[in-house]
Design a protein around this motif. Structure first.
Motif, mmCIF file in Angstrom:
data_model
loop_
_atom_site.group_PDB
_atom_site.id
_atom_site.type_symbol
_atom_site.label_atom_id
_atom_site.label_comp_id
_atom_site.label_asym_id
_atom_site.label_seq_id
_atom_site.Cartn_x
_atom_site.Cartn_y
_atom_site.Cartn_z
ATOM 1 N N GLY A 223 0.838 -1.204 0.000
ATOM 2 C CA GLY A 223 0.000 0.000 0.000
ATOM 3 C C GLY A 223 0.871 1.251 0.000
ATOM 4 N N PRO A 270 -6.047 3.565 -4.625
ATOM 5 C CA PRO A 270 -6.969 3.019 -3.609
ATOM 6 C C PRO A 270 -7.048 1.485 -3.626
ATOM 7 C CG PRO A 270 -7.952 4.937 -4.643
ATOM 8 C CD PRO A 270 -6.704 4.617 -5.437
ATOM 9 N N PHE A 273 -4.616 0.365 -1.169
ATOM 10 C CA PHE A 273 -5.087 0.552 0.213
ATOM 11 C C PHE A 273 -6.153 -0.493 0.556
ATOM 12 C CE2 PHE A 273 -4.080 5.330 -0.431
ATOM 13 C CZ PHE A 273 -2.752 5.101 -0.111
ATOM 14 N N GLN A 274 -7.043 -0.744 -0.389
ATOM 15 C CA GLN A 274 -8.099 -1.740 -0.130
ATOM 16 C C GLN A 274 -7.497 -3.110 0.151
ATOM 17 O OE1 GLN A 274 -10.980 -1.777 -3.353
ATOM 18 N NE2 GLN A 274 -11.148 0.442 -3.214
ATOM 19 N N MET A 276 -5.121 -3.823 1.801
ATOM 20 C CA MET A 276 -4.663 -3.925 3.197
ATOM 21 C C MET A 276 -5.749 -4.520 4.098
ATOM 22 S SD MET A 276 -2.780 -0.250 3.648
ATOM 23 C CE MET A 276 -2.367 -0.506 5.373
ATOM 24 N N GLY B 229 -5.149 6.991 4.275
ATOM 25 C CA GLY B 229 -5.556 5.749 3.597
ATOM 26 C C GLY B 229 -4.812 4.542 4.139
ATOM 27 N N LEU B 230 -3.531 4.716 4.429
ATOM 28 C CA LEU B 230 -2.737 3.614 5.002
ATOM 29 C C LEU B 230 -3.185 3.322 6.437
ATOM 30 C CD1 LEU B 230 0.716 4.672 3.557
ATOM 31 C CD2 LEU B 230 -0.431 2.510 3.075
ATOM 32 N N GLY B 233 -6.235 1.438 6.290
ATOM 33 C CA GLY B 233 -5.990 0.040 5.935
ATOM 34 C C GLY B 233 -5.691 -0.804 7.160
ATOM 35 N N GLN B 287 -10.220 5.413 2.259
ATOM 36 C CA GLN B 287 -9.271 4.942 1.237
ATOM 37 C C GLN B 287 -9.662 5.437 -0.148
ATOM 38 O OE1 GLN B 287 -9.252 0.668 1.997
ATOM 39 N NE2 GLN B 287 -7.402 0.945 3.218
ATOM 40 N N THR B 290 -8.687 9.042 -1.025
ATOM 41 C CA THR B 290 -7.287 9.402 -1.274
ATOM 42 C C THR B 290 -7.058 9.796 -2.729
ATOM 43 O OG1 THR B 290 -6.694 7.097 -1.735
ATOM 44 C CG2 THR B 290 -6.396 7.884 0.534
#
Lengths: 323, 447
Positions: A223, A270, A273-274, A276, B229-230, B233, B287, B290
């Motif tokens: 990410g 994104p 990120f998703q 994750m 966003g991280l 996550g 997320q 972002t």
């Protein structure tokens, strides 16, 4: 080739040969074989597998020894992404050396470690090209007061710093067995406990850092890489847009296309990120998205960066010619 | 209030009062006024404007006393500054002297981001502290490891929690990295960064001077949103895992349910992990947002980028603050069902030990061959619903080399947690090596 980044006619407008090579199907398979070979070297050194088996594995861990047609047939039959290649190498290994392949590791160890190696190569290309951008902008700034070169330059330098910060998070390997506990490494060693020595030895062989904990279900490293690519795409797209304007400089050809590549790259972030939000110790729904966005985004951004560098170089040349 | 983060009924489950206050419109107005007042103060100190003007501006630059009905849609800052000038009389001409409205607006935004940063870092800090304690406490407690939603070799609860702690710690370290670049305020590029006024105003507001003036560079603001966003996550993963492990069939973890809990209007028995579900939903929105931060970077001359940020930054911060507040609450009182963990590890009648069985057979058969033998035995065990140990004892090849007593000794969960406890210790050690400067980032508003 249905995808535009590999399209026979357009691929060089959407990517670079160099970055495509980093993520090409065969490079990837060769990396997997390379991880298996490194594992065997470490395990032979630690007395876990016989030296002869290690030598044979290292001799045969090259794509030229693998029957790829058989691998393809098995890929369809087994619906597994890794075992067919592993079997192919096992078939190629003589004198029973194949029995000592992949000793205590799992599919994801090999595949994710290889991804980290891909990202090392991708980062090296992008960082090299960013330094060129910085150089070009520094020179351009001396003559072209009509352009916001100092502003661009400051952004580019921040990206170089971001890439430096990123490396400590993403250049980690994974040799941690099925659920990240190193259970396979422990079991494969018998009573003799060399699990950490194996894992750390492989990291050392491959130039990766050992993680504090197995991360098969923890994807923040990838990410983070996507975040850095997206931010870089933002700057490249901005430069492209600012070059490509009615009152802008003379050579705007290609700038518009560059901004397009950057938009796609940003849109992919994104996904990183998703991925994750992954379940349990391994979740292929997250993990397989990587196959899409890490490579596609790296290739698009590599092209955008190249295109911007060429544009900047063109601008510089023109000033020199007119002087 | 038609946006869910401000909904009269749901704002408490979609945001926190604390983070909403950071982005309160009146606070935003006050942050613009503060910027203008700081500018006047510095300019007076440097003899650029009269001392009296700075004093008057400082007194009148107050959102509580200004007539805010004069703020006009479409040009909020211009109309605000007009209103301020009017009440300042003679001194009004020195309001926003020599700066653009974009300078004032961007500086105000940065003051908001700084407050939000402090809240998010504090919540990560508290979450990580709790996770470290829980991970250490439960580092030996075995539970099923799961790969592709199927059983894999056992993990320990502490190992799972340490994985959350490790990711949370990395996100804290990412925020520290971000901090170096984030807290500059913008100036429109006309002002020299070495300019005494600019330096003075930034010092007054505790912000850093950018290396080059720009109202187009938005990379640091996009980086802030990507960092959100991280963080989302990592937090979303925790929420999702608790949600999954609270299923009726598994019931290994559950979020705490209060005494007034209601699970369903139709099914009185329900014990929903609904707070965890909200956490996941909130994190997914953060997320997705972002991309807007990065798109704002492309806006030519920064013209439209401010508008994108005005949507995405408050929305993401408020949602993420709620997700983090919920996660802190859940972890502080997490329900842990050890009996169910033990029960669930037996769901496959011994097949959770397949890797251990393979390496048990490997010295005699070779590892790849042992893999195939155990694979066949497990397939048969699935088909015939027979314990895998029995299948191996019945197998013509395997039965010659396996010893029942050895298999019984082998099939002990606590013997197959691999290096879980050691990895928990490594995560704790990593955190201890990095926590020394956490306090520097804990104070909202500190730069």
């Amino acid at each position: 080739m249905a995808h535009v980044i590999t399209n026979e006619f357009y691929k060089n407008a959407w990517g670079t040969e160099e970055m495509r090579h980093v993520f090409s199907a065969r490079t990837r398979y060769q990396r997997w074989l390379g991880v298996l070979a490194a594992l065997a070297r470490v395990q032979a050194r630690l007395g876990i597998i016989p030296q002869d088996a290690c030598d044979e594995i290292n001799r045969k861990a090259k794509l030229e020894f693998i029957d790829l047609d058989v691998v393809k047939r098995r890929l369809t039959a087994a619906s597994h992404t890794f075992v067919p290649l592993l079997k192919g190498l096992e078939d190629a290994c003589e004198n029973g050396a194949g029995e000592f392949l992949h000793f205590g590791t799992c599919t994801q160890d090999i595949q994710d470690t290889a991804v980290s190696l891909e990202l090392i190569d991708a980062d090296a290309i992008l960082s090299r090209d960013l330094l060129r951008t910085e150089d070009l902008l520094t020179k351009l700034g001396q003559t072209r007061i009509d352009l916001p070169t100092a502003d661009w330059l400051a952004e580019v330098r921040r990206h170089i710093e971001r890439a430096k910060d990123m490396r400590k998070y993403i250049f980690v390997g994974l040799i941690h067995s099925s659920t990240g506990t190193m259970s396979g490494l422990v079991a494969a060693n018998g009573d003799d406990d060399k699990a950490f020595a194996v894992m750390e030895g492989v990291m050392d062989e491959l130039g990766l850092n050992p993680p504090s904990i197995g991360w098969s279900g923890i994807r923040d490293n990838f990410g983070h890489y996507m975040s850095v690519l997206g931010l870089l795409a933002g700057t490249l797209g901005r430069i492209a847009n600012e070059i490509d304007r009615p009152s802008g400089p003379e050579n705007a050809n290609g700038a518009r296309a560059t901004a397009t590549l950057c938009q796609i790259a940003i849109n992919n972030v994104p996904l990183g990120f998703q991925a994750m939000i992954s379940e349990h110790e391994r979740d292929t729904r997250s993990w397989r998205m990587d196959w899409h966005h890490l490579s596609e985004t790296s290739i698009l951004v590599a092209k955008a960066l190249n295109a911007i560098n060429d544009l900047l170089e063109g601008l510089e040349t023109r000033v020199e010619c007119s002087a | 209030m038609s946006h869910i983060i401000d909904s009269e009924f749901y704002k408490r489950v979609m945001g926190t009062e604390e983070m909403r206050a950071v982005f309160d419109p009146r606070k935003q107005i006050q942050s613009w006024l503060d910027t203008v007042a700081a500018l006047a103060k510095v300019q007076a100190e440097l003899g650029i404007i009269p001392e009296q003007a700075a004093t008057t501006i400082a007194t009148k630059a107050n959102a509580e006393t200004l007539d805010l009905s004069k703020i006009v849609v479409g040009e909020p800052l211009s109309s605000l500054l007009r209103a301020l000038r009017e009440v300042c009389g003679e001194s009004g001409q020195y309001v926003g002297h020599g700066v653009t409205e974009r300078d004032v607006e961007d500086t105000g935004t940065m003051l908001e981001i700084r407050d939000a940063f402090g809240i998010i870092f504090r919540d990560l800090y508290i979450t990580e502290k709790t996770l470290r304690q829980l991970a250490g406490k439960h580092k030996m407690m075995p539970m099923a490891g799961r790969s592709h939603n199927q059983h894999g070799p056992p993990v320990t609860l502490g190992f799972k929690l340490a994985g959350w702690a490790a990711e949370t710690r990395r996100n804290m370290e990412r925020m520290k990295d971000l901090h170096k670049r984030l807290f500059v305020s913008l100036n429109d590029g006309e002002t020299d960064p070495s300019d005494a006024v600019l330096k003075g105003v930034m010092a007054e507001l505790n912000l850093n001077v950018p290396v080059v003036g720009s109202n187009s560079a938005r990379d640091h603001i996009a980086e802030f949103q990507n960092t959100l966003g991280l963080v989302a996550g990592g937090i979303g993963r925790i929420g999702n895992e608790i949600y999954q492990l609270s299923r009726s069939e598994l019931f290994e973890l559950h979020e705490p349910l209060g005494p007034d809990y209601v699970g369903s209007s139709a099914m009185p028995h329900k014990r929903n992990a609904e707070v965890s579900e909200f956490v996941v939903a909130q994190c997914r929105i953060v997320q997705q947002n972002t991309a807007l931060g990065m798109q704002a970077m492309l806006c030519e001359q920064g013209r439209d980028s401010v508008l994108l940020d005005r949507h995405s930054i408050p929305e993401s911060c408020v949602l993420l603050a709620r997700a983090m507040e919920s996660t802190k609450d859940i972890l502080a009182d997490l329900d842990i069902f050890e009996d169910n963990m033990r029960r669930n590890m037996g769901a496959l009648d011994g097949m959770i030990f397949s890797e251990a069985l393979m390496y048990y057979l490997a010295p005699k058969l070779g590892k790849q061959t042992a893999h195939d033998v155990v694979l066949d035995a497990c397939m048969l065990a699935h088909e015939t619903r027979t314990p895998v140990k029995q299948v191996l004892l019945n197998d013509p090849v395997a039965s010659k080399i396996v010893v029942e007593q050895e298999m019984d000794e082998l099939m002990d969960y606590s013997k197959h947690i691999g290096k879980c406890p050691e990895q928990v210790d490594q995560v704790l050690a990593f955190a201890e090596a990095h926590e020394h400067n956490d306090a520097d980032y804990l104070i909202a508003g500190k730069t």
